[in-house]
Design a protein around this motif. Structure first.
Motif, PDB file in Angstrom:
ATOM      1  N   UNK A  53      11.863  16.135   3.601  1.00 38.34           N
ATOM      2  CA  UNK A  53      11.912  15.214   4.735  1.00 38.34           C
ATOM      3  C   UNK A  53      10.643  15.346   5.556  1.00 38.34           C
ATOM      4  N   UNK A  54      10.127  14.217   6.003  1.00 37.00           N
ATOM      5  CA  UNK A  54       9.007  14.204   6.938  1.00 37.00           C
ATOM      6  C   UNK A  54       9.609  14.354   8.335  1.00 37.00           C
ATOM      7  N   UNK A  55       9.187  15.395   9.047  1.00 35.60           N
ATOM      8  CA  UNK A  55       9.753  15.694  10.365  1.00 35.60           C
ATOM      9  C   UNK A  55       8.644  16.084  11.337  1.00 35.60           C
ATOM     10  N   UNK A  56       8.975  16.065  12.636  1.00 36.44           N
ATOM     11  CA  UNK A  56       8.009  16.473  13.649  1.00 36.44           C
ATOM     12  C   UNK A  56       7.895  17.989  13.739  1.00 36.44           C
TER      13      UNK A  56
ATOM     14  N   UNK B 121       0.843  -1.187   0.000  1.00 38.09           N
ATOM     15  CA  UNK B 121       0.000   0.000   0.000  1.00 38.09           C
ATOM     16  C   UNK B 121       0.881   1.241   0.000  1.00 38.09           C
ATOM     17  N   UNK B 122       0.414   2.291  -0.641  1.00 37.63           N
ATOM     18  CA  UNK B 122       1.134   3.559  -0.665  1.00 37.63           C
ATOM     19  C   UNK B 122       0.204   4.664  -0.198  1.00 37.63           C
ATOM     20  N   UNK B 123       0.786   5.790   0.130  1.00 40.06           N
ATOM     21  CA  UNK B 123       0.014   6.933   0.600  1.00 40.06           C
ATOM     22  C   UNK B 123       0.322   8.119  -0.297  1.00 40.06           C
ATOM     23  N   UNK B 124      -0.700   8.624  -0.964  1.00 41.66           N
ATOM     24  CA  UNK B 124      -0.552   9.852  -1.747  1.00 41.66           C
ATOM     25  C   UNK B 124      -0.736  10.999  -0.773  1.00 41.66           C
ATOM     26  N   UNK B 125       0.136  11.989  -0.836  1.00 39.37           N
ATOM     27  CA  UNK B 125       0.007  13.120   0.079  1.00 39.37           C
ATOM     28  C   UNK B 125       0.215  14.434  -0.662  1.00 39.37           C
ATOM     29  N   UNK B 126      -0.249  15.494  -0.036  1.00 41.41           N
ATOM     30  CA  UNK B 126      -0.058  16.846  -0.533  1.00 41.41           C
ATOM     31  C   UNK B 126       0.235  17.736   0.676  1.00 41.41           C
ATOM     32  N   UNK B 127       1.180  18.661   0.514  1.00 39.28           N
ATOM     33  CA  UNK B 127       1.501  19.549   1.625  1.00 39.28           C
ATOM     34  C   UNK B 127       2.399  20.688   1.205  1.00 39.28           C
ATOM     35  N   UNK B 128       2.610  21.614   2.118  1.00 41.36           N
ATOM     36  CA  UNK B 128       3.452  22.789   1.869  1.00 41.36           C
ATOM     37  C   UNK B 128       4.913  22.417   2.106  1.00 41.36           C
ATOM     38  N   UNK B 129       5.747  22.622   1.100  1.00 35.37           N
ATOM     39  CA  UNK B 129       7.182  22.359   1.212  1.00 35.37           C
ATOM     40  C   UNK B 129       7.898  23.540   1.864  1.00 35.37           C
TER      41      UNK B 129
ATOM     42  N   UNK C 103       4.378  26.461   8.956  1.00 40.30           N
ATOM     43  CA  UNK C 103       3.205  26.153   8.125  1.00 40.30           C
ATOM     44  C   UNK C 103       3.470  25.039   7.118  1.00 40.30           C
ATOM     45  N   UNK C 104       4.679  24.513   7.114  1.00 42.76           N
ATOM     46  CA  UNK C 104       5.053  23.472   6.152  1.00 42.76           C
ATOM     47  C   UNK C 104       4.649  22.110   6.709  1.00 42.76           C
ATOM     48  N   UNK C 105       3.453  21.701   6.327  1.00 40.86           N
ATOM     49  CA  UNK C 105       2.849  20.495   6.898  1.00 40.86           C
ATOM     50  C   UNK C 105       2.173  19.664   5.820  1.00 40.86           C
ATOM     51  N   UNK C 106       2.007  18.373   6.122  1.00 42.76           N
ATOM     52  CA  UNK C 106       1.191  17.497   5.287  1.00 42.76           C
ATOM     53  C   UNK C 106      -0.243  17.976   5.476  1.00 42.76           C
ATOM     54  N   UNK C 107      -0.907  18.288   4.374  1.00 41.74           N
ATOM     55  CA  UNK C 107      -2.268  18.823   4.452  1.00 41.74           C
ATOM     56  C   UNK C 107      -3.335  17.819   4.078  1.00 41.74           C
ATOM     57  N   UNK C 108      -2.974  16.870   3.229  1.00 39.23           N
ATOM     58  CA  UNK C 108      -3.970  15.936   2.718  1.00 39.23           C
ATOM     59  C   UNK C 108      -3.302  14.604   2.428  1.00 39.23           C
TER      60      UNK C 108
ATOM     61  N   UNK D 181       3.921  15.180  10.844  1.00 36.54           N
ATOM     62  CA  UNK D 181       3.147  15.878   9.821  1.00 36.54           C
ATOM     63  C   UNK D 181       3.904  17.072   9.238  1.00 36.54           C
ATOM     64  N   UNK D 182       5.134  17.289   9.690  1.00 36.04           N
ATOM     65  CA  UNK D 182       5.928  18.387   9.171  1.00 36.04           C
ATOM     66  C   UNK D 182       6.675  17.992   7.912  1.00 36.04           C
ATOM     67  N   UNK D 183       6.879  18.975   7.045  1.00 36.32           N
ATOM     68  CA  UNK D 183       7.677  18.783   5.831  1.00 36.32           C
ATOM     69  C   UNK D 183       8.830  19.777   5.883  1.00 36.32           C
ATOM     70  N   UNK D 184      10.019  19.288   5.622  1.00 40.62           N
ATOM     71  CA  UNK D 184      11.208  20.126   5.648  1.00 40.62           C
ATOM     72  C   UNK D 184      11.960  19.941   4.333  1.00 40.62           C
ATOM     73  N   UNK D 185      12.423  21.032   3.776  1.00 39.06           N
ATOM     74  CA  UNK D 185      13.150  20.928   2.517  1.00 39.06           C
ATOM     75  C   UNK D 185      14.614  20.625   2.773  1.00 39.06           C
ATOM     76  N   UNK D 186      15.232  19.946   1.823  1.00 41.91           N
ATOM     77  CA  UNK D 186      16.678  19.803   1.785  1.00 41.91           C
ATOM     78  C   UNK D 186      17.101  20.416   0.466  1.00 41.91           C
ATOM     79  N   UNK D 187      18.020  21.365   0.527  1.00 46.98           N
ATOM     80  CA  UNK D 187      18.366  22.111  -0.683  1.00 46.98           C
ATOM     81  C   UNK D 187      19.769  22.690  -0.582  1.00 46.98           C
ATOM     82  N   UNK D 188      20.329  22.965  -1.744  1.00 40.91           N
ATOM     83  CA  UNK D 188      21.539  23.768  -1.829  1.00 40.91           C
ATOM     84  C   UNK D 188      21.048  25.198  -1.997  1.00 40.91           C
ATOM     85  N   UNK D 189      21.462  26.059  -1.086  1.00 40.96           N
ATOM     86  CA  UNK D 189      20.960  27.436  -1.076  1.00 40.96           C
ATOM     87  C   UNK D 189      22.128  28.404  -1.211  1.00 40.96           C
ATOM     88  N   UNK D 190      22.054  29.223  -2.253  1.00 37.54           N
ATOM     89  CA  UNK D 190      23.033  30.299  -2.420  1.00 37.54           C
ATOM     90  C   UNK D 190      22.450  31.539  -1.754  1.00 37.54           C
TER      91      UNK D 190
END
Length: 192
Positions: free
Chosen positions: A141-144, A24-32, A150-155, A111-120
């Motif tokens: 990354x899914x984080x607490x 089973x898989x979970x489709x999700x949507x949220x703010x990155x 406001x970066x959370x899994x919404x749906x 339910x938290x979403x955290x970005x991983x990025x190279x940032x200039x």
């Protein structure tokens, strides 16, 4: 004078074809990420302008979703399949296939979403702050407790593997005739 006959013999053993599949898989949507000043793992408060985030949207699709900020293959629990610009930042959607991560999200443990990025970054003397000038997303990354509150899994929407009309898994080969044909085809392919 001795004469020797030699022949090339090809032996193949019957081996049932069995597929190992994602359950089973979970489709999700949220703010990155949204416009604002966020302090990441580098402990440097950085302001992320919406325009910079929007300009970077093409770098997130297809990237990994990890459970926590860990750099291991085991931490990868899914993939990002889409992204869209929002009024304040970027919303993502994707699929989580790891059963433990699915359970944690469904139970609300993470339910938290955290970005991983190279940032200039560049220092803005007038506003006395670091500002992101370019962002290249590497993963989510899914984080607490995300830096961006406001970066959370919404749906979320559970997705079950589809069954065929006969109730069999779509790609699973069940009958012996098809298994035999598949074994014959594999035997014809040259080995590497």
């Amino acid at each position: 004078m001795e004469v020797s006959n030699s022949a090339q013999v090809h032996l193949s053993a019957y081996s049932p074809v069995e597929w190992v599949k994602v359950g089973n898989v979970l489709h999700f949507r949220g703010i990155l990420i949204e416009e604002g000043t966020w302090t990441g793992l580098d402990r440097q408060p950085t302001y992320y302008p919406r325009e910079v985030l929007h300009a970077s949207i093409n770098t997130i699709v297809g990237k990994r979703i990890k459970y926590g900020h860990k750099d291991t293959d085991e931490a990868v629990v899914g993939f990002i399949t889409g992204a869209r610009k929002t009024e304040k930042g970027i919303e993502i959607e994707g699929y989580i296939f790891d059963q433990g991560a699915i359970e944690a999200v469904e139970l609300g443990l993470v339910d938290g979403i955290s970005m991983e990025a190279d940032v200039e970054t560049v220092y803005n003397d007038e506003k006395k702050r670091l500002e992101a000038r370019q962002v290249i997303f590497r993963a989510a990354a899914l984080v607490e407790n995300p830096a961006c509150e406001t970066c959370r899994v919404e749906q979320v929407q559970p997705v079950k593997p589809q069954k065929s009309e006969t109730g069999e898994e779509p790609e699973q080969i069940q009958n012996e005739e098809e298994k035999g044909k598949m074994s014959e085809e594999l035997a014809k392919k040259p080995s590497r």
